[in-house]
Design a protein around this motif. Structure first.
Motif, PDB file in Angstrom:
ATOM      1  N   ALA A 173       0.842  -1.197   0.000  1.00 58.32           N
ATOM      2  CA  ALA A 173       0.000   0.000   0.000  1.00 58.32           C
ATOM      3  C   ALA A 173       0.876   1.246   0.000  1.00 58.32           C
ATOM      4  N   GLY A 174       0.565   2.184  -0.890  1.00 52.30           N
ATOM      5  CA  GLY A 174       1.345   3.408  -0.984  1.00 52.30           C
ATOM      6  C   GLY A 174       2.533   3.315  -1.917  1.00 52.30           C
ATOM      7  N   ARG A 175       2.697   2.187  -2.595  1.00 48.34           N
ATOM      8  CA  ARG A 175       3.837   2.030  -3.512  1.00 48.34           C
ATOM      9  C   ARG A 175       3.815   3.081  -4.612  1.00 48.34           C
ATOM     10  N   LEU A 176       2.642   3.453  -5.082  1.00 49.04           N
ATOM     11  CA  LEU A 176       2.519   4.383  -6.203  1.00 49.04           C
ATOM     12  C   LEU A 176       2.261   5.803  -5.705  1.00 49.04           C
ATOM     13  N   GLY A 177       3.172   6.703  -6.021  1.00 47.65           N
ATOM     14  CA  GLY A 177       2.985   8.113  -5.729  1.00 47.65           C
ATOM     15  C   GLY A 177       2.768   8.880  -7.019  1.00 47.65           C
ATOM     16  N   PHE A 178       2.537  10.188  -6.895  1.00 47.17           N
ATOM     17  CA  PHE A 178       2.289  10.969  -8.104  1.00 47.17           C
ATOM     18  C   PHE A 178       2.521  12.451  -7.848  1.00 47.17           C
ATOM     19  N   GLU A 179       2.753  13.165  -8.941  1.00 45.12           N
ATOM     20  CA  GLU A 179       2.867  14.617  -8.938  1.00 45.12           C
ATOM     21  C   GLU A 179       1.519  15.230  -9.291  1.00 45.12           C
ATOM     22  N   ILE A 180       1.247  16.391  -8.739  1.00 39.64           N
ATOM     23  CA  ILE A 180       0.022  17.132  -9.035  1.00 39.64           C
ATOM     24  C   ILE A 180       0.411  18.374  -9.830  1.00 39.64           C
ATOM     25  N   GLN A 181      -0.181  18.532 -10.998  1.00 41.00           N
ATOM     26  CA  GLN A 181       0.087  19.730 -11.789  1.00 41.00           C
ATOM     27  C   GLN A 181      -0.893  20.832 -11.428  1.00 41.00           C
ATOM     28  N   ILE A 182      -0.345  22.011 -11.166  1.00 40.44           N
ATOM     29  CA  ILE A 182      -1.140  23.178 -10.809  1.00 40.44           C
ATOM     30  C   ILE A 182      -1.256  24.050 -12.054  1.00 40.44           C
ATOM     31  N   ASP A 201     -14.311  29.249  -1.393  1.00 41.93           N
ATOM     32  CA  ASP A 201     -14.472  29.659   0.002  1.00 41.93           C
ATOM     33  C   ASP A 201     -13.262  30.423   0.528  1.00 41.93           C
ATOM     34  N   GLY A 202     -12.301  30.710  -0.343  1.00 43.73           N
ATOM     35  CA  GLY A 202     -11.139  31.481   0.050  1.00 43.73           C
ATOM     36  C   GLY A 202      -9.987  30.678   0.607  1.00 43.73           C
ATOM     37  N   THR A 203     -10.136  29.360   0.698  1.00 42.11           N
ATOM     38  CA  THR A 203      -9.052  28.529   1.214  1.00 42.11           C
ATOM     39  C   THR A 203      -8.079  28.166   0.097  1.00 42.11           C
ATOM     40  N   ALA A 204      -6.884  27.753   0.498  1.00 44.32           N
ATOM     41  CA  ALA A 204      -5.853  27.355  -0.472  1.00 44.32           C
ATOM     42  C   ALA A 204      -6.126  25.921  -0.918  1.00 44.32           C
ATOM     43  N   THR A 205      -6.659  25.775  -2.110  1.00 47.66           N
ATOM     44  CA  THR A 205      -7.021  24.452  -2.613  1.00 47.66           C
ATOM     45  C   THR A 205      -5.823  23.515  -2.639  1.00 47.66           C
ATOM     46  N   VAL A 206      -4.659  24.033  -3.003  1.00 46.04           N
ATOM     47  CA  VAL A 206      -3.488  23.184  -3.166  1.00 46.04           C
ATOM     48  C   VAL A 206      -3.118  22.511  -1.846  1.00 46.04           C
ATOM     49  N   ALA A 207      -3.342  23.171  -0.720  1.00 47.29           N
ATOM     50  CA  ALA A 207      -3.069  22.548   0.571  1.00 47.29           C
ATOM     51  C   ALA A 207      -4.019  21.381   0.806  1.00 47.29           C
ATOM     52  N   ARG A 208      -5.273  21.555   0.410  1.00 48.60           N
ATOM     53  CA  ARG A 208      -6.252  20.474   0.554  1.00 48.60           C
ATOM     54  C   ARG A 208      -5.944  19.325  -0.394  1.00 48.60           C
ATOM     55  N   MET A 209      -5.356  19.631  -1.554  1.00 41.70           N
ATOM     56  CA  MET A 209      -4.961  18.565  -2.482  1.00 41.70           C
ATOM     57  C   MET A 209      -3.866  17.685  -1.884  1.00 41.70           C
ATOM     58  N   ILE A 210      -2.907  18.317  -1.211  1.00 43.07           N
ATOM     59  CA  ILE A 210      -1.848  17.537  -0.573  1.00 43.07           C
ATOM     60  C   ILE A 210      -2.443  16.606   0.470  1.00 43.07           C
ATOM     61  N   GLN A 211      -3.402  17.111   1.247  1.00 47.83           N
ATOM     62  CA  GLN A 211      -4.061  16.263   2.237  1.00 47.83           C
ATOM     63  C   GLN A 211      -4.818  15.125   1.565  1.00 47.83           C
ATOM     64  N   ALA A 212      -5.502  15.444   0.460  1.00 47.04           N
ATOM     65  CA  ALA A 212      -6.310  14.427  -0.230  1.00 47.04           C
ATOM     66  C   ALA A 212      -5.456  13.320  -0.825  1.00 47.04           C
ATOM     67  N   GLY A 214      -0.549  11.156   1.546  1.00 42.92           N
ATOM     68  CA  GLY A 214       0.852  10.793   1.606  1.00 42.92           C
ATOM     69  C   GLY A 214       1.459  10.335   0.295  1.00 42.92           C
ATOM     70  N   ARG A 215       0.678  10.291  -0.775  1.00 42.62           N
ATOM     71  CA  ARG A 215       1.187   9.811  -2.065  1.00 42.62           C
ATOM     72  C   ARG A 215       1.744  10.939  -2.941  1.00 42.62           C
ATOM     73  N   ALA A 216       1.422  12.181  -2.653  1.00 47.32           N
ATOM     74  CA  ALA A 216       1.900  13.283  -3.484  1.00 47.32           C
ATOM     75  C   ALA A 216       3.404  13.453  -3.305  1.00 47.32           C
ATOM     76  N   THR A 217       4.110  13.520  -4.416  1.00 50.56           N
ATOM     77  CA  THR A 217       5.566  13.704  -4.378  1.00 50.56           C
ATOM     78  C   THR A 217       5.978  15.085  -4.863  1.00 50.56           C
ATOM     79  N   GLY A 255       7.464  21.353   4.458  1.00 51.76           N
ATOM     80  CA  GLY A 255       7.455  20.395   5.550  1.00 51.76           C
ATOM     81  C   GLY A 255       6.699  19.120   5.272  1.00 51.76           C
ATOM     82  N   THR A 256       5.941  19.076   4.165  1.00 58.16           N
ATOM     83  CA  THR A 256       5.114  17.907   3.881  1.00 58.16           C
ATOM     84  C   THR A 256       5.873  16.797   3.159  1.00 58.16           C
ATOM     85  N   GLY A 257       7.060  17.109   2.649  1.00 52.29           N
ATOM     86  CA  GLY A 257       7.776  16.145   1.819  1.00 52.29           C
ATOM     87  C   GLY A 257       7.410  16.244   0.356  1.00 52.29           C
TER      88      GLY A 257
END
Length: 432
Positions: A217-226, A236-247, A250-253, A293-295
Motif C-alpha cells: 500500500a502506498g507504492r505508487l505516488g504521483f505529482e500534481i500539476q497546478i 471559500d477562500g481557502t488554499a485548494t493546493v493545501a487540501r490537495m496535498i491532504q487528499a 501521503g502519495r503526493a511527491t 514540511g510535507t515532503g
C-alpha cells in the motif's frame, strides 16, 4: 571548580505527563502531515516527450542534439560564458561539466506525455503507445540506459477524458508489471487538477491497482500539476493546493506549476505568459508554503522560447532560459520543465553555476557550525539544514564532487545527510 548550583523545581511530574498526553494527538498529526523532505534526490528538471515521439534512443538523441547546439553556437568555455555572463572563474568548470553531463546523463527526469503534448487519438493508437512506453522504460531500466526518473503524464480526471486517462495509466502500469515490476524511479503526473476530490479519486485508482497486483500500500505516488486558478484558491477562500496535498494521503511527491495553462486561466496575454510573471510568482509562492514540511516538492514550469535558428536567436533564447532558471533557483524552486534539447545546456549551466559559485562559502559555514567554531555569521540548526541541502543538491546533479566538498568542510556525505535531515541522521546514528 565553582560552587555547584542548587536545582529546584515547583511543578509535579504529573503536570508534564498530562500536557504530553493532551498533545499526543497533535504530535501524531504533525508527524503525519509534516514528515519533512524525503531526503532523496530531486531532479533539476523534467523533460516532456509526446507518447508517439518517445523512442528507445530519446535520451541519447536529446543529449547529442544538445551537444551539437553547443558545438555550433558556443564551441568553447569562453564563448559559452560570454553568452551567459558567467564569471571567468566559472567559465571552464561550468562548460566542462555541462558537456560531461550531456554525454553521461542528458536527462534527469523524463515524462512520456499522453496529455497536451499528445492530444486526442483513437483508443487503439493510445493503447499501443502506452504499452510501448511501458516496454521501452522497462528495457531502459534493465539495460542501464534509463534516466534516474521516468514515467508518464496521463490525461486528467475531468469527465471528457477521465476514462481514457484511467485506461492509459492501467495499460502503462500493467505493462511495467508484466515486464518485471515497477522501477524505483517511476513517476506519474496527474494534470489539470482543480478539486481535491480529483486527487482523492486518483488515490483510489492507485489503491485498486496495488491491490490487483499485491503491491505494498502506498507504492505508487504521483505529482500534481497546478494549472488552474481554482487549484490555488477555492471559492471559500481557502488554499485548494493545501487540501490537495491532504487528499493525496501521503502519495503526493510534487507540485508542478503549469506556466501556460495557468497564465491563460487568469487571462494573461500570450506575449506575457512566462514563469516570472507576477501571477506565476503568486501561484508558486502559495504552492511553496502549502508544500513546506510535507515532503512534497515544488517544480517551476517552462519557457516556450526555443533556442533554434541563427546563432543570435539561439543566444537570446539561452540567455532567457538561463536567467529564468537562475531566478527560480534563488527562490528555492530547484526543478523546472525543459521542452527542447536546446534548453538542457543552459539548464545545467544555470544549475552548476548556482552551486559552484556558493559552495565554498556554504562548506565553510557548515564546517564552522559542525565544529562549533566562531565566524562572521551565527548559524542555527535550520541554517545548517539549508547549507547541507544546498551541498547535497549540488552533488546529486554533478555540479560538485564529494572530494572538494569534503576538503572544504571536513564532512562526509553521511554527515551532510545528517544535517539535512536531523531526524534521519538520529535514526542512522542509533542503528550503528
Amino acid at each position: 571548580m565553582g560552587q555547584q548550583e542548587k536545582v529546584a523545581t515547583s511543578l509535579a511530574g504529573t503536570v508534564s505527563e498530562e500536557i504530553s498526553a493532551s498533545l499526543a494527538p497533535v504530535d501524531a498529526e504533525l508527524e503525519r502531515r509534516y514528515p519533512g523532505d524525503p531526503g532523496t534526490r530531486q531532479p533539476v528538471h523534467t523533460v516532456y516527450v509526446p507518447g508517439d515521439a518517445f523512442a528507445a534512443d530519446t535520451l541519447r538523441t536529446w543529449g547529442d542534439q544538445a551537444l551539437a547546439l553547443l558545438d555550433e553556437h558556443a564551441p568553447d568555455a569562453a564563448s559559452f560564458a560570454a553568452v551567459l555572463g558567467l564569471a571567468d572563474d566559472l567559465a571552464e568548470p561550468v562548460h566542462s561539466r555541462v558537456r560531461a553531463k550531456l554525454e553521461r546523463e542528458p536527462i534527469e527526469d523524463l515524462r512520456v506525455d499522453f496529455e497536451d503534448g499528445y492530444g486526442p487519438r483513437p483508443d487503439a493508437e493510445e493503447d499501443e503507445a502506452a504499452a510501448r512506453a511501458a516496454r521501452l522504460i522497462a528495457e531502459a531500466y534493465e539495460n542501464g540506459t534509463a534516466a534516474p526518473y521516468m514515467g508518464i503524464r496521463m490525461k486528467c480526471m475531468e469527465a471528457p477524458v477521465r476514462d481514457r486517462g484511467i485506461r492509459t495509466l492501467d495499460v502503462f502500469l500493467t505493462g511495467l508489471m508484466e515486464a518485471g515490476g515497477l522501477p524505483d524511479g517511476l513517476v506519474l503526473t496527474l494534470p489539470k487538477v482543480t478539486y481535491p476530490e480529483q486527487v482523492g479519486a486518483f488515490v483510489r485508482l492507485l489503491e485498486a491497482f496495488e491491490k490487483a497486483h499485491g503491491l505494498d500500500a502506498g507504492r505508487l505516488g504521483f505529482e500534481i500539476q497546478i494549472e488552474t486558478s481554482q487549484s490555488i484558491l477555492a471559492t471559500d477562500g481557502t488554499a485548494t493546493v493545501a487540501r490537495m496535498i491532504q487528499a493525496a494521503e501521503g502519495r503526493a511527491t510534487g507540485l508542478h506549476y503549469g506556466t501556460f495553462d495557468y497564465s491563460a486561466c487568469l487571462g494573461v496575454s500570450a506575449a506575457y505568459q512566462a514563469s516570472d510573471h507576477p501571477a506565476a510568482d503568486h501561484a508558486k509562492a502559495i504552492m511553496q508554503v502549502a508544500a513546506a514540511g510535507t515532503g512534497v516538492r515544488v517544480s517551476d514550469g517552462s519557457t516556450n522560447v526555443l533556442p533554434v535558428g541563427p546563432t543570435a536567436k539561439v543566444h537570446d533564447a539561452w540567455r532567457l532560459h538561463y536567467g529564468l532558471t537562475r531566478r527560480a533557483l534563488a527562490r528555492a524552486y530547484y526543478q523546472g520543465w525543459d521542452m527542447h534539447p536546446g534548453h538542457i545546456p543552459t539548464r545545467y549551466a544555470a544549475v552548476f553555476a548556482f552551486y559552484r559559485e556558493g559552495f565554498e562559502q556554504a562548506a565553510g559555514r557548515l564546517a564552522r557550525y559542525a565544529n562549533r567554531a566562531g565566524g562572521d555569521v551565527m548559524d542555527e540548526p535550520a541554517t545548517a539544514k539549508a547549507l547541507s541541502g544546498y551541498l547535497l543538491r549540488g552533488l546529486d546533479c554533478g555540479a560538485l564532487d564529494i572530494a572538494e566538498v569534503a576538503r572544504l568542510s571536513g564532512l562526509t556525505r553521511a554527515d551532510l545527510e545528517g544535517f539535512a535531515s536531523p531526524r534521519r541522521g538520529d535514526l542512522t546514528a542509533s542503528a550503528q
